[in-house]
Scaffold this motif. Sequence first.
Motif, mmCIF file in Angstrom:
data_model
loop_
_atom_site.group_PDB
_atom_site.id
_atom_site.type_symbol
_atom_site.label_atom_id
_atom_site.label_comp_id
_atom_site.label_asym_id
_atom_site.label_seq_id
_atom_site.Cartn_x
_atom_site.Cartn_y
_atom_site.Cartn_z
ATOM 1 N N MET A 244 0.861 -1.175 0.000
ATOM 2 C CA MET A 244 0.000 0.000 0.000
ATOM 3 C C MET A 244 0.898 1.227 0.000
ATOM 4 O O MET A 244 1.807 1.341 0.789
ATOM 5 N N THR A 245 0.628 2.123 -0.930
ATOM 6 C CA THR A 245 1.302 3.416 -0.932
ATOM 7 C C THR A 245 0.242 4.497 -1.057
ATOM 8 O O THR A 245 -0.881 4.232 -1.477
ATOM 9 N N LYS A 246 0.610 5.699 -0.691
ATOM 10 C CA LYS A 246 -0.365 6.794 -0.781
ATOM 11 C C LYS A 246 -0.859 6.998 -2.203
ATOM 12 O O LYS A 246 -1.997 7.379 -2.417
ATOM 13 N N SER A 247 -0.007 6.708 -3.177
ATOM 14 C CA SER A 247 -0.406 6.932 -4.568
ATOM 15 C C SER A 247 -1.360 5.867 -5.093
ATOM 16 O O SER A 247 -1.998 6.074 -6.111
ATOM 17 N N ASN A 248 -1.470 4.724 -4.403
ATOM 18 C CA ASN A 248 -2.377 3.698 -4.914
ATOM 19 C C ASN A 248 -3.461 3.323 -3.913
ATOM 20 O O ASN A 248 -4.056 2.268 -4.013
ATOM 21 N N LEU A 249 -3.717 4.194 -2.968
ATOM 22 C CA LEU A 249 -4.748 3.946 -1.969
ATOM 23 C C LEU A 249 -6.063 4.584 -2.399
ATOM 24 O O LEU A 249 -6.122 5.767 -2.702
ATOM 25 N N SER A 250 -7.105 3.767 -2.461
ATOM 26 C CA SER A 250 -8.445 4.268 -2.756
ATOM 27 C C SER A 250 -9.363 3.827 -1.632
ATOM 28 O O SER A 250 -9.273 2.691 -1.161
ATOM 29 N N PHE B 166 -7.704 -6.572 -6.139
ATOM 30 C CA PHE B 166 -7.010 -5.558 -5.351
ATOM 31 C C PHE B 166 -6.715 -6.074 -3.953
ATOM 32 O O PHE B 166 -7.358 -7.007 -3.478
#
Length: 64
Positions: free
Chosen positions: A1-7, A45
């Motif tokens: 999990m990274t901030k750029s791929n967190l939904s 996901f």
Amino acid sequence: MTKSNLSILCYHGVLREVPNGYNSSGKHITEEEFDKQMSFLSNNFEIVTMAEVEKYAQGVADRK
């Protein structure tokens, strides 16, 4: 999990059935549709809890 791929998904409502066969607000889905969406998401996901998101944001959780 990274901030750029967190939904984060939020649902306004999940209904057993649509009252009178009509969803006037368009913001609610049926249990059947919700189940389909959850199945798709879990198969495609990484699903995490809000507690895991909080730990990640605090730098406590493992970062994948």
